[in-house]
Write a protein that holds these residues in place. Structure first.
Motif, short mmCIF file in Angstrom:
data_model
loop_
_atom_site.label_atom_id
_atom_site.label_comp_id
_atom_site.label_asym_id
_atom_site.label_seq_id
_atom_site.Cartn_x
_atom_site.Cartn_y
_atom_site.Cartn_z
N VAL A 1 29.84 -11.77 21.62
CA VAL A 1 28.36 -11.44 22.28
C VAL A 1 29.06 -10.52 23.25
O VAL A 1 28.30 -9.68 23.70
CB VAL A 1 27.72 -12.60 22.53
CG1 VAL A 1 28.17 -13.57 23.73
CG2 VAL A 1 26.34 -12.10 23.19
N ILE B 1 29.47 -7.13 22.16
CA ILE B 1 28.41 -6.39 21.87
C ILE B 1 27.66 -6.11 22.96
O ILE B 1 27.05 -5.13 22.92
CB ILE B 1 27.73 -7.53 20.77
CG1 ILE B 1 28.19 -7.59 19.58
CG2 ILE B 1 26.12 -6.74 20.62
CD1 ILE B 1 27.76 -8.68 18.81
N VAL B 2 27.38 -6.73 23.92
CA VAL B 2 26.65 -6.50 25.17
C VAL B 2 27.44 -5.35 25.83
O VAL B 2 26.55 -4.37 26.50
CB VAL B 2 26.65 -7.71 26.15
CG1 VAL B 2 26.17 -7.21 27.48
CG2 VAL B 2 25.70 -8.72 25.45
N LEU C 1 26.58 -2.37 23.90
CA LEU C 1 25.07 -1.94 24.09
C LEU C 1 24.73 -1.49 25.41
O LEU C 1 23.81 -0.67 25.90
CB LEU C 1 24.30 -3.20 23.72
CG LEU C 1 24.07 -3.65 22.40
CD1 LEU C 1 23.40 -4.82 22.21
CD2 LEU C 1 23.56 -2.55 21.49
N ALA D 1 20.49 -6.54 24.32
CA ALA D 1 21.17 -7.67 23.42
C ALA D 1 19.96 -8.63 23.28
O ALA D 1 19.69 -9.19 22.07
CB ALA D 1 22.34 -8.32 24.06
N MET E 1 22.95 -14.40 20.17
CA MET E 1 23.00 -13.19 21.25
C MET E 1 22.04 -13.28 22.22
O MET E 1 21.98 -12.46 23.18
CB MET E 1 22.43 -11.97 20.03
CG MET E 1 22.72 -10.50 20.81
SD MET E 1 22.35 -9.47 19.64
CE MET E 1 23.68 -9.35 18.64
N PRO F 1 23.51 -13.68 27.14
CA PRO F 1 23.08 -12.39 27.96
C PRO F 1 21.79 -12.72 28.59
O PRO F 1 21.43 -12.20 29.72
CB PRO F 1 22.60 -11.54 26.87
CG PRO F 1 23.55 -11.71 25.58
CD PRO F 1 23.75 -13.17 25.60
#
Length: 804
Positions: A655, A658-659, A662, A668, A717, A721
């Motif tokens: 994660v 991924i954050v 993004l 997210a 996810m 976040p």
């Protein structure tokens, strides 16, 4: 500067070796126990169907007498008829003929066989649908009952008794002894390997021991699977042989009276009925030499007989003079029947390997911690920190592990208790709400208690509550009592999880807070995964109360472990590193101020709470109930449910990247919310009607596996976040990030509390059809859109302020 690695003393090496061997022995014992339980689930069914086929032979011999209108009590030659059966098959304890009231009319039993006591028998879980016999069992025997009729009405029953001791001796000979010998040999090999590895290592050879553990576990699984194949093959051979002999005897009787095969009528119906009664059979045929005369598959009649290598084939010649010299009944069972049974066991072993691997990995680290414990004042602050972390993480794992035993059957258990108490099964949803309410409200005093520095005490209190709740779950059968008991369990969970998380934060330096949070998440979800998988397997063999009893015993061990090993205090140097700059304000005023911040409220209500509603309402409450109603095996329910924490665990590893890709936590959160809603809708598709047979089962499994796993990924996810997003709100600016996140954790629990009740009502309106769950995804998607709009406006406003 890091301390130099010190070699273990011989005494500590022996302690380490003893601990590793104990872990391996327990793992092999668990694997053998699961295999043994699988054997008792399947092998008796083959033996019972064989017994029913032998009873059918007796019934066929009696039918002409009864069809003549003669009373069953006057049937001549019952003892000579059944004596060959008893002499050739010691598993048949006795054969009886009883009238419709159960009075014994005729009997023949093995020597020293106990008297027949009908009152001792009860319904058996092994009873199959659409079978020609009725199955019941007592503590010591199985009973197969076949109805006998004259031309007008039923006139009695043939009862066959099979002692369980005979079945147990067969299982011991074919399964238990080979598996025990294999386990002993593998354990000896593992002992030698570990002795060599540890003696040549200067520290803790975790990787080498882990590889050795995996190889030995895998080898043991092969031994168990091979033993299962042997015993299943034996059972199928015996069953099919008995079915072929039964039909052969039925057809031989007219031939012995001098009739010709051409005089028979509706023989094709007989063969078709046999195939219907015993659906495992791939075919039943009567052959004359190499020509098929009759067959359960009409298209094969008149063709040349050819054996099929994919079937186990059994041949039973007919008797009755020259006319029957070339006639034989042939019956076949697909080898895939064995493979299917073995696959069920193999699937369980794969899951067990995953769960046992997580447990073994944790215990290997614990052994390293205990055998490398710092001594006296020579130890540095860093070594003391590592030691304390190495103690508290296993404590968390074991506490969550034993509680997760009941994840796959808790809703069913609570509903069963409600019915027994005379209440509506819907009470179970309220009991789930009580659990989560206690979990939420326990966070308030626990936070203050932790601030006073009494971390060890609060963990011991949580462990005592867990032990007490599990003992009461195992012993109390009143649904009203479940409300305080489940509240006690919820409080225990909240205290233990929050306490360990705070403990890790206190132990960590400023640069290691993220690492401590990551280890907490990994350990917590590993405990859920392992406990759910093993608890579901054990529930099949031990029953729900048996699992609760075992969990209570293990929880007592966790409590003793905490009392003996949890440090009495965290080192002052470590506390100073993360000491708060100011005392946190009172909870209620802080909660009020946080709820005035629309940014804080929007992320909690539109993202956090809906995720927890799904977590508690769909995954924890509704899913086990829906799967149980669809007759999904108990162990499969646990395996479906463990996909959710696996998804969360895997996403937690990705994660951060991924954050970062993004660019913003809000993106997210939007992706996690929308994907989670779609995953919930996919889970609901398992309730779609209109499909049948294997196709429906395959599609349902696909929807469940992908839907639950994707839901876990989506919620993974959200979990991290959302904490980052909350820390950027105005509430965090005014109250501090720690206080704002604590309030968020409290408020989101209202999703846990309301989830079971909301989903329960939704299922009620949807007539308990899983497709009703699909509608849960609709408002969640709308919430995601609203959050996207609101957070976008907030983000734009912050950018304008920063520019200004």
């Amino acid at each position: 500067m890091a301390e130099p690695s010190l070699s273990l003393t011989p005494a500590r090496q022996r302690l380490q070796l003893l601990g590793i061997m104990l872990i391996m022995a327990c793992s092999l014992a668990l694997l053998g126990y699961v295999g043994y339980g699988e054997t008792w689930r399947t092998y008796p069914t083959f033996e019972i169907e064989r017994l029913a086929a032998q009873g059918d032979t007796v019934k066929n011999a009696m039918d002409p007498f009864l069809m003549a209108g003669l009373p069953v009590s006057e049937f001549p030659g019952f003892v000579p008829l059944t004596t060959p059966l008893l002499a050739s098959d010691q598993s048949v304890g006795g054969v009886y003929v009883v009238d419709p009231k159960g009075t014994i009319l005729q009997s023949n039993t093995q020597p020293k066989s106990p008297p027949y006591s009908p009152a001792a028998f009860h319904d058996s879980k092994l009873q199959t649908t659409n079978s020609q016999y009725t199955l019941s069992e007592s503590d010591s025997a199985y009973r197969v009952t076949l109805q006998i009729k004259n031309k007008v009405e039923p006139v009695g029953q043939i009862v066959l008794i099979m002692p369980k001791a005979v079945t147990a001796s067969q299982i011991d000979a074919i399964f238990v002894r080979p598996v025990a010998i294999g386990a002993a040999a593998l354990l000896a090999i593992f002992l030698v390997t570990c002795t060599v590895v540890i003696s040549r290592s200067s520290g803790h050879p975790r990787r080498a021991l882990g590889v050795s553990y995996g190889i030995v576990f895998f080898a043991m699984a092969i031994v168990v699977v091979a033993a299962l194949v042997n015993i299943y093959s034996e059972g199928i051979r015996n069953k099919t042989d008995a079915l072929a002999n039964s039909l052969s005897e039925r057809l031989s009787d007219p031939l012995q009276l001098g009739l010709d095969l051409s005089d028979f009528s509706q023989v094709d119906v007989v063969f078709h009925d046999y195939k219907v009664l015993y659906p495992d059979l791939s075919y039943v045929a009567l052959t004359d030499g190499d020509q098929i005369v009759f067959d359960s598959t009409t298209a094969r009649v008149g063709t040349r007989w050819t054996a099929d290598s994919s079937d186990y084939e059994y041949l039973a010649p007919l008797h009755g003079g020259a006319a029957a010299s070339t006639l034989a009944v042939r019956a076949g069972i697909p080898k895939s029947v064995i493979y299917g049974e073995v696959w069920r066991s193999g699937k369980n072993f794969i899951v067990l390997f995953l769960a046992s691997g997580l447990i073994a990995m944790l215990f290997f680290d614990l052994l390293n911690t205990l055998t490398s414990a710092p001594s006296g004042g020579l130890a540095s602050a860093e070594s003391r920190r590592v030691y304390q972390e190495g103690i508290v993480l296993p404590f968390l794992f074991l506490a969550i592990f034993v509680e997760a035993f009941a994840n796959s059957f808790m809703p069913q258990h609570l509903q069963n208790l409600a019915r027994q108490t005379g209440l509506s099964p819907s009470v179970a949803s309220a009991q789930f709400t009580v659990y989560y309410a206690a979990l939420a409200f326990a966070l308030i005093p626990v936070g203050r208690y932790i601030e006073s520095g009494k971390l060890r005490s609060i963990l011991i209190i949580g462990s005592v509550l867990e032990v007490s709740s599990l003992v009461l779950m195992a012993t109390v059968g009143n649904s009203y009592a479940m409300f305080p008991i489940r509240a006690m369990a919820g409080a225990a969970h909240g205290i233990l999880a929050t306490g360990v998380q705070s403990y890790l934060i206190v132990l960590a330096s400023q640069s290691q807070v993220t690492r401590g949070a990551s280890r907490f998440l990994f350990t917590y979800n590993s405990g859920i995964i392992s406990g759910s998988a093993i608890g579901a397997l054990l529930a099949v063999y031990m029953g729900f109360n048996g699992v609760f009893t075992l969990a209570a015993v293990l929880a007592m061990g966790v409590l003793l472990f905490g009392v003996w090993f949890l440090p009495t205090a965290v080192q002052a140097q470590q506390v100073a590193q993360v000491a708060p700059a100011k005392v946190q304000p009172p909870f209620v005023p802080s909660l009020t101020r946080a709820l005035r911040d629309f940014g804080f409220v929007s992320v909690v209500l539109l993202v956090g709470v809906p995720a927890k509603i799904v977590n508690a309402g769909v995954i924890a409450f509704a899913l086990p109930l829906l799967l149980a109603r669809q007759s999904v095996p108990q162990e499969d329910i646990g395996q479906y449910m463990m996909l959710y924490p696996i998804g969360i665990l895997l996403m937690s590893l990705m994660v951060t990247r991924i954050v970062a890709r993004l660019g913003q936590p809000r993106k997210a959160l939007i992706v996690g919310t929308v994907v989670g809603a779609l995953a919930v809708a996919e889970i609901g598709l398992m309730g779609v009607k209109g499909l049948g047979g294997a196709e429906a089962a395959a599609i349902t499994s696909f929807f469940l596996i992908t839907g639950i796993f994707i839901l876990g990924l989506a919620h993974g996810m959200i979990n991290a976040p959302i904490v980052s997003y909350v820390s950027t709100t105005s509430a965090a600016d005014s109250l501090g990030r720690s206080t704002a996140n604590s309030i968020y954790r409290f408020v989101e629990r209202f999703g846990h509390m309301t989830g079971p009740i909301l989903i329960s009502q939704l299922l009620f309106v949807g007539q308990q059809n899983a497709i009703a769950i699909m509608w849960v995804g609709v408002p969640i998607v709308l919430f995601g859109i609203f959050f996207w709009i609101e957070s976008g406006r907030r983000n734009a406003a912050q950018m304008r302020l920063s520019v200004g």
